[in-house]
Scaffold this active site. Sequence first.
Site, short mmCIF file in Angstrom:
data_model
loop_
_atom_site.label_atom_id
_atom_site.label_comp_id
_atom_site.label_asym_id
_atom_site.label_seq_id
_atom_site.Cartn_x
_atom_site.Cartn_y
_atom_site.Cartn_z
N GLU A 270 1.33 -7.10 4.24
CA GLU A 270 2.24 -6.21 3.45
C GLU A 270 2.74 -7.02 2.54
O GLU A 270 2.85 -6.50 1.18
CB GLU A 270 3.07 -5.31 4.21
CG GLU A 270 2.51 -4.40 5.24
CD GLU A 270 1.45 -3.58 4.71
OE1 GLU A 270 1.64 -3.16 3.61
OE2 GLU A 270 0.77 -2.97 5.62
N HIS A 273 0.59 -7.30 -0.46
CA HIS A 273 0.55 -6.12 -1.63
C HIS A 273 1.71 -6.15 -2.26
O HIS A 273 1.69 -5.96 -3.63
CB HIS A 273 0.50 -4.98 -0.49
CG HIS A 273 -0.68 -4.27 0.24
ND1 HIS A 273 -1.53 -4.12 -0.51
CD2 HIS A 273 -0.95 -4.00 1.55
CE1 HIS A 273 -2.75 -3.74 0.30
NE2 HIS A 273 -2.35 -3.70 1.45
ZN ZN Z 1 -3.30 -3.02 3.29
#
Ligand code: ZN
Length: 504
Positions: A270, A273
């Site tokens: 995450e 991202h």
């Molecule tokens: Zn992902």
Amino acid sequence: MKVNNPVIKDLLRHYRKISLLSKTKAVLDWDLNVNLPTKAAEGRSHQTAHLAELITDLWLDEKFRNQLDKASLLSSKASKEEQAIVRNLNFAGKYYFNVPKELIVEKEKVASAAFMAWKEAKEKNDFSIFLPHLKELIRLDQMIASHLKFDKNPYDALLDQFEPELTAEKAKIVFDAIKPDLIKLVKRIQKSKNYSSSSAFVDEQILYPKQEQELLLKSIMRRMGYDFAAGRVDVSPHPFTTTLDRHDVRITTMYIDNDFRTSYTSTMHETGHALYEQGINPEYSETPLEGGVSFGIHEALSRFWENMVGKNPAFISFMTPLFQSFYPEQLNALNEWELSRVVNLVKPSFVRIEADEVTYSLHIILRFEIENALFNNEIKPEDLPKVWREKSREYFGIEPKNDSEGVLQDVHWAYGAFGYFPAYALGNLYGAQFLRTMKKDIDFDAELNKGNLLPIKGWLDQNIHRHGSLYSPDELVKLVTGEKLNPKYFINYLTDKYTKLYEL
Ligand code: ZN
């Protein structure tokens, strides 16, 4: 960003309203996942549905559509940024412009009933409960595909929603190129002497306190260069990343008491991202150039951090004393190689979300082949459990005991999200190709061995992050690596890594 064209200036003003409303809705969705009291669910669904309707109306605004049509004619003379603005607006607006509103509403209704039926079917292990809903969703998605006008293959219309310009034909060429090598590699690992010894290190009785997991993952996020003044980390059942503003990119994570690996890998994923979103050119904020290029490129970067950095033996070697200082009783007996094998354990399983780096793409290929056949009427929905079992045996050498572990495992079809999976497998391939290019500029393993992650973030900021969605996925890959997507880099990466790790 310099925009001279008055029509494009108007488009930017209008899009800004869409962007601000979408982020307001995202705040409510984040809160729903992280904080919502149970009784508030119904009220929250009214609030988000209302915002979704306002956003749809902004897309359907007649003056806006006329201006976008006008801008689409001008764009060959326009700057790179102006062209990208028009391209991205046409792409994002396509669904609203072409699919009748009644059909969108109908699909939402069918999908919420299908979700309940899927839950029951999975609990009772009875595919027949879900089947009529699934048939209806497929019928509606076939209609939606016909409105989106794709001449070759209706499945292309669905793929394109998640990865611009991706077609079944392109995906098939790429997947056929990697499938035999992946199946072979899984078999070689399963036969190796280190295969069973690594499994023995995973003991479900050993506990890892949540407080320690939290401290450790925050220190890794700092090391990766995540800006805590422009985001935060919370807990939710399914980890996700959301962009509420260019200075507010939040992630969530989850803790499993008897497995330290889940919060470690999902946090790096995450944060990957989030670094992408935090690294985009600030001038693109609240314009159609904000956000990452596509699901596939976003997953390339998140899976890059999770697998190519987080599970790299050179980085695990750096992390070993750290892991052991946080979890002394649990992990002191393992050396860095053993720890590497524990983190990189390859284990053919029925379940995609638990899959390791080697078998993951096979899970995706299985779903891609089934979806492509479904939308071309080559298989019938009632045959899905059988087809699923056959393909599992072929790709993983194992067959799910029942449909709950097989065809019913994913929630995606219950939402009517067909065409969503292939972008994930493409992400793995993009990531390996980026890594190969990065290694020409950075002494990758040496930096990881010292725990230096900032040079890697800096390279990604410079070569990928800052561009936001200025380029299409294909253009970006070519710009960064000098060639179009080439699946052999992924196979080389996996073969190289796992040959050493398992001493094949
Ligand atoms: Zn992902």
